[in-house]
Write an enzyme that holds these catalytic residues in place. Sequence first.
Site, PDB file in Angstrom:
ATOM      1  N   SER A  53       0.870  -1.185   0.000  1.00 32.32           N
ATOM      2  CA  SER A  53       0.000   0.000   0.000  1.00 32.32           C
ATOM      3  C   SER A  53       0.898   1.224   0.000  1.00 32.32           C
ATOM      4  O   SER A  53       2.079   1.124   0.361  1.00 32.32           O
ATOM      5  CB  SER A  53      -0.847  -0.007   1.275  1.00 32.32           C
ATOM      6  OG  SER A  53      -1.536   1.221   1.426  1.00 32.32           O
ATOM      7  N   TYR A  56      -1.463  -0.661  11.243  1.00 33.31           N
ATOM      8  CA  TYR A  56      -1.619  -0.989   9.817  1.00 33.31           C
ATOM      9  C   TYR A  56      -0.357  -0.584   9.059  1.00 33.31           C
ATOM     10  O   TYR A  56       0.151  -1.346   8.233  1.00 33.31           O
ATOM     11  CB  TYR A  56      -2.845  -0.262   9.242  1.00 33.31           C
ATOM     12  CG  TYR A  56      -3.075  -0.555   7.769  1.00 33.31           C
ATOM     13  CD1 TYR A  56      -3.371  -1.842   7.331  1.00 33.31           C
ATOM     14  CD2 TYR A  56      -2.997   0.454   6.810  1.00 33.31           C
ATOM     15  CE1 TYR A  56      -3.579  -2.112   5.987  1.00 33.31           C
ATOM     16  CE2 TYR A  56      -3.214   0.200   5.472  1.00 33.31           C
ATOM     17  CZ  TYR A  56      -3.508  -1.087   5.065  1.00 33.31           C
ATOM     18  OH  TYR A  56      -3.719  -1.349   3.726  1.00 33.31           O
TER      19      TYR A  56
HETATM   20  P1  NDP Z   1     -11.526  -6.035   1.411  1.00 31.31           P
HETATM   21  O1  NDP Z   1     -11.949  -5.890   2.820  1.00 31.31           O
HETATM   22  O2  NDP Z   1     -12.487  -5.771   0.319  1.00 31.31           O
HETATM   23  O3  NDP Z   1     -10.883  -7.473   1.164  1.00 31.31           O
HETATM   24  C1  NDP Z   1     -10.026  -8.067   2.097  1.00 31.31           C
HETATM   25  C2  NDP Z   1      -9.834  -9.525   1.740  1.00 31.31           C
HETATM   26  O4  NDP Z   1      -8.916 -10.099   2.661  1.00 31.31           O
HETATM   27  C3  NDP Z   1     -11.133 -10.312   1.825  1.00 31.31           C
HETATM   28  O5  NDP Z   1     -11.256 -11.132   0.698  1.00 31.31           O
HETATM   29  C4  NDP Z   1     -10.961 -11.145   3.079  1.00 31.31           C
HETATM   30  O6  NDP Z   1     -11.593 -12.417   2.909  1.00 31.31           O
HETATM   31  C5  NDP Z   1      -9.437 -11.332   3.114  1.00 31.31           C
HETATM   32  N1  NDP Z   1      -8.982 -11.684   4.452  1.00 31.31           N
HETATM   33  C6  NDP Z   1      -9.005 -10.929   5.563  1.00 31.31           C
HETATM   34  N2  NDP Z   1      -8.561 -11.622   6.609  1.00 31.31           N
HETATM   35  C7  NDP Z   1      -8.241 -12.861   6.143  1.00 31.31           C
HETATM   36  C8  NDP Z   1      -7.735 -14.052   6.725  1.00 31.31           C
HETATM   37  N3  NDP Z   1      -7.448 -14.146   8.027  1.00 31.31           N
HETATM   38  N4  NDP Z   1      -7.527 -15.138   5.917  1.00 31.31           N
HETATM   39  C9  NDP Z   1      -7.808 -15.092   4.615  1.00 31.31           C
HETATM   40  N5  NDP Z   1      -8.300 -14.002   4.002  1.00 31.31           N
HETATM   41  C10 NDP Z   1      -8.518 -12.907   4.764  1.00 31.31           C
HETATM   42  O7  NDP Z   1     -10.258  -5.025   1.262  1.00 31.31           O
HETATM   43  P2  NDP Z   1      -9.368  -4.633  -0.009  1.00 31.31           P
HETATM   44  O8  NDP Z   1      -9.725  -5.394  -1.217  1.00 31.31           O
HETATM   45  O9  NDP Z   1      -9.333  -3.170  -0.070  1.00 31.31           O
HETATM   46  O10 NDP Z   1      -7.941  -5.108   0.543  1.00 31.31           O
HETATM   47  C11 NDP Z   1      -7.102  -6.033  -0.138  1.00 31.31           C
HETATM   48  C12 NDP Z   1      -5.648  -5.676   0.169  1.00 31.31           C
HETATM   49  O11 NDP Z   1      -5.349  -4.387  -0.364  1.00 31.31           O
HETATM   50  C13 NDP Z   1      -5.331  -5.592   1.661  1.00 31.31           C
HETATM   51  O12 NDP Z   1      -4.058  -6.157   1.894  1.00 31.31           O
HETATM   52  C14 NDP Z   1      -5.323  -4.095   1.927  1.00 31.31           C
HETATM   53  O13 NDP Z   1      -4.542  -3.760   3.038  1.00 31.31           O
HETATM   54  C15 NDP Z   1      -4.735  -3.574   0.618  1.00 31.31           C
HETATM   55  N6  NDP Z   1      -4.975  -2.177   0.321  1.00 31.31           N
HETATM   56  C16 NDP Z   1      -6.265  -1.660   0.233  1.00 31.31           C
HETATM   57  C17 NDP Z   1      -6.440  -0.311  -0.061  1.00 31.31           C
HETATM   58  C18 NDP Z   1      -7.784   0.322  -0.140  1.00 31.31           C
HETATM   59  O14 NDP Z   1      -7.862   1.591  -0.168  1.00 31.31           O
HETATM   60  N7  NDP Z   1      -8.876  -0.428  -0.211  1.00 31.31           N
HETATM   61  C19 NDP Z   1      -5.292   0.586  -0.307  1.00 31.31           C
HETATM   62  C20 NDP Z   1      -4.021  -0.055  -0.206  1.00 31.31           C
HETATM   63  C21 NDP Z   1      -3.888  -1.383   0.083  1.00 31.31           C
HETATM   64  P3  NDP Z   1     -12.436 -13.189   4.028  1.00 31.31           P
HETATM   65  O15 NDP Z   1     -12.904 -12.180   5.034  1.00 31.31           O
HETATM   66  O16 NDP Z   1     -13.555 -13.832   3.245  1.00 31.31           O
HETATM   67  O17 NDP Z   1     -11.472 -14.183   4.573  1.00 31.31           O
END
Ligand code: NDP
Length: 287
Positions: free
Chosen positions: A133, A146
Amino acid sequence: MEKKVILITGASSGIGYSAARILSQQGHKVYGAARRVELMEPLREFGLVPVKLDVTDENSIREAVKTVIEAEGRIDVLVNNAGYGSFGPIESVPEQEARMQMEVNVFGLAAMIRCVLPYMRERHGGRIINISSIAGKLVLPYGGWYHVSKYSVEALSDALRIELKQFGIKVSIIEPGGIKTPWGTIAAEHLEKTCEGTVYEDEGGQMARFLRKGYATNFLSSPDVIGRAIARAANARRPKTRYRTGRIAGTAVFVHSIIPARWWDALMKFSVKNLYNLARRVDEASS
Ligand code: NDP
């Protein structure tokens, strides 16, 4: 285009879901992994295979990787995307939650890599794409743990890239800016919970409202912007080490790199007070 076997973590929502859809539509064999497998069902029509995965559980990781290896005999690309934003004042975030943030965003990612690497080394090839990020390059108030996690992903990926060159395995880092996904609401919920009844309630509450409002506007980029960047990193013959894209990503990192730290602090202090109103105005103007 060469068809690859791709495993994407966090494919049930947001960026991971988008990347999984785009890569499946390009004809790659994609395994989408997450805890909420049912959310990936619609992607089956593009050939995606949903796999149950909790990145904090070593057994779950082993099972998920085994599923792909038994079916395909290889993993060409691992996309480490699973993650969340544990926002909250450093003083009030319970140790257990701080550890969980690192468990998911860093140790889970590292465990995935450890599990997949022997198969990649055996074939002398593969690539690992880690979703970091701009939060791994600069710091917002109330995002302490974070940021610790994303700075860690940056450092880990840089070390890994050098170590794996000898095995023909490439490592890319994706640095999204603000992307419209449930991430913002989840971060705001954590922040509200940890601020409640503390000396940080007022300022932290403002930051939480900004996160909620900001992530509800259309000012942020669509997850597809990052889904396409991930696809570029997966398909390119010579993938870049970093893909920085999405709303304000380049500008924010540039400004942070040229101004003194105290100016950044002042800018952040000002932002916490005013960004909520700004987000509200942007929302009104764009609706
Ligand atoms: P979402 O909340 O939409 O998606 C997060 C995903 O992570 C979900 O599919 C969730 O699946 C999965 N996840 C969370 N915890 C676990 C776990 N313990 N095991 C397996 N899967 C897990 O967020 P984003 O799509 O925005 O985030 C995706 C990545 O991008 C992250 O790493 C985030 O930090 C990064 N990011 C996001 C930004 C933004 O502005 N949105 C900016 C910069 C980086 P489930 O709960 O079904 O397990």
